[in-house]
Write a protein that holds these residues in place. Structure first.
Motif, PDB file in Angstrom:
ATOM      1  N   ALA A   1       0.864  -1.184   0.000  1.00  0.00           N
ATOM      2  CA  ALA A   1       0.000   0.000   0.000  1.00  0.00           C
ATOM      3  C   ALA A   1       0.901   1.235   0.000  1.00  0.00           C
ATOM      4  O   ALA A   1       1.792   1.356   0.838  1.00  0.00           O
ATOM      5  CB  ALA A   1      -0.882  -0.005   1.242  1.00  0.00           C
ATOM      6  N   LEU A   2       0.662   2.118  -0.902  1.00  0.00           N
ATOM      7  CA  LEU A   2       1.540   3.283  -1.021  1.00  0.00           C
ATOM      8  C   LEU A   2       0.757   4.474  -1.560  1.00  0.00           C
ATOM      9  O   LEU A   2      -0.312   4.303  -2.153  1.00  0.00           O
ATOM     10  CB  LEU A   2       2.729   2.964  -1.927  1.00  0.00           C
ATOM     11  CG  LEU A   2       2.491   2.630  -3.386  1.00  0.00           C
ATOM     12  CD1 LEU A   2       3.815   2.718  -4.139  1.00  0.00           C
ATOM     13  CD2 LEU A   2       1.919   1.239  -3.570  1.00  0.00           C
ATOM     14  N   PRO A   3       1.279   5.655  -1.345  1.00  0.00           N
ATOM     15  CA  PRO A   3       0.592   6.831  -1.879  1.00  0.00           C
ATOM     16  C   PRO A   3       0.443   6.732  -3.396  1.00  0.00           C
ATOM     17  O   PRO A   3       1.344   6.242  -4.086  1.00  0.00           O
ATOM     18  CB  PRO A   3       1.526   7.983  -1.496  1.00  0.00           C
ATOM     19  CG  PRO A   3       2.304   7.485  -0.350  1.00  0.00           C
ATOM     20  CD  PRO A   3       2.482   6.016  -0.580  1.00  0.00           C
ATOM     21  N   ALA A   4      -0.677   7.182  -3.877  1.00  0.00           N
ATOM     22  CA  ALA A   4      -0.958   7.036  -5.306  1.00  0.00           C
ATOM     23  C   ALA A   4       0.093   7.723  -6.176  1.00  0.00           C
ATOM     24  O   ALA A   4       0.330   7.298  -7.318  1.00  0.00           O
ATOM     25  CB  ALA A   4      -2.348   7.600  -5.614  1.00  0.00           C
TER      26      ALA A   4
END
Lengths: 58, 266
Positions: free
Chosen positions: B167-170
């Motif tokens: 999960a990571l910043p877009a």
């Protein structure tokens, strides 16, 4: 936030657990069914988990 | 005095006649009459005075009736309880849960469950995974959600093997990849769980065997603080997801997203 698959064999063992060798009540079985379903639903759409946390904080 | 006698006596008291009582009980009039006569002989005093084909209860019958009515009221309660049990509307559910799910979807799940089962009481206790396992093993919880170890012999369990999801910043540069590999994470500053967590050791082995550097910048005991760093825009997370197919076949294809690593933004 976005989610991407991580290419590895690293895994976590998670469990729904019960006291050993003990009959389970109908409500315990019913709750376990719903817990299992919710885990499956979150697995299909993990973003929903994080979105829920953000909504609660706002 | 047995239940059959109580039932006949009560029916006569309520209807005022043996014939009506017999109808109510789906029995013959002589059968009910015989039960009452037998009862009077057994207890040694008269319950009814017979006048012109009518029955009039004696004061003693009224005393007895009050007691019997209380017993039948209790029997009705038992019947209602039985029906509630059948409809899963009766009982107390004790749930033990590890911290991560306790902060996210489990309260929501419990709330939904209680709405569906308005007569049920529940207890949701948050403990470490080890604590949940111990409390379930000692029968202090009916059900638990926890990480598992190899030493969990004192519990019955449904196992879900969960592999990683990132999960990571877009807008993070790695977000362009559909699959994140260990190579992508080479020397990236990370946040991990504590070193005695099973995933930490597995990741360490992975990086070592792949020849990449595992650059741990921050460690946390639980996932929740790690998620806060993501919310603050400080990094991104690897969550568990999608085990190899052979594992999916063995353990039912349930894979839950869970933070394993957090990489700090460059």
């Amino acid at each position: 936030m976005v989610f991407r698959r991580f290419d590895s064999d690293v895994c976590l063992k998670l469990g729904i657990i019960y006291p050993a060798n003990k009959p389970r009540s109908l409500i315990t079985q019913d709750f376990a069914d719903q817990l299992r379903s919710r885990i499956q639903a979150l697995d299909e759409q993990p973003e929903a988990l994080f979105a829920w946390g953000k909504a609660e904080d706002s | 005095m047995n239940l059959n006698q109580m039932e006949s006596f009560r029916a006569v008291m309520l209807t005022g006649s043996v014939s009506q009582a017999a109808k109510q009980l789906y029995r013959t009039q002589p059968a009910v009459s015989m039960v009452i006569s037998s009862l009077e002989k057994q207890i040694g005093f008269q319950l009814f005075e017979r006048r012109k084909k009518r029955l009039y209860p004696t004061p003693e019958a009224n005393y007895l009736y009050a007691e019997i009515e209380a017993i039948f009221s209790r029997i009705n309660d038992v019947s209602q309880t039985l029906q509630d049990i059948q409809n899963k509307q009766y009982g107390f559910l004790r749930i033990g849960c590890m911290p991560g799910p306790s902060n996210f979807f489990v309260p929501d799940l419990v709330a939904d469950f209680l709405e569906e089962h308005p007569k049920i009481q529940a207890s949701l206790q948050t403990r470490t995974s080890e604590g949940v396992r111990e409390w379930v093993a000692s029968d202090q919880y009916d059900i638990g959600l926890t990480e598992l170890t190899e030493r969990d012999s004192a519990i019955d369990k449904e196992v879900f093997s969960l592999s990683c999801l990132c999960a990571l910043p877009a807008d993070h540069p790695l977000a362009v990849h559909e699959v994140i590999t260990p190579e992508h994470l080479d020397d990236e500053p990370m946040i991990t769980l504590h070193p005695d967590h099973s995933t930490y050791y597995a990741l360490q082995q992975l990086f070592q065997s792949s020849g990449y550097r595992m650059n741990v910048r921050l460690q946390t005991r639980f996932f929740i603080p790690a998620l806060r760093f993501i919310e603050r825009g400080l990094g991104f997370v690897l969550w568990t997801r999608y085990p190899p197919p052979v594992i999916a076949l063995m353990h039912s294809p349930v894979r839950w997203c869970f933070a394993v690593l957090i990489l700090m933004s460059a």
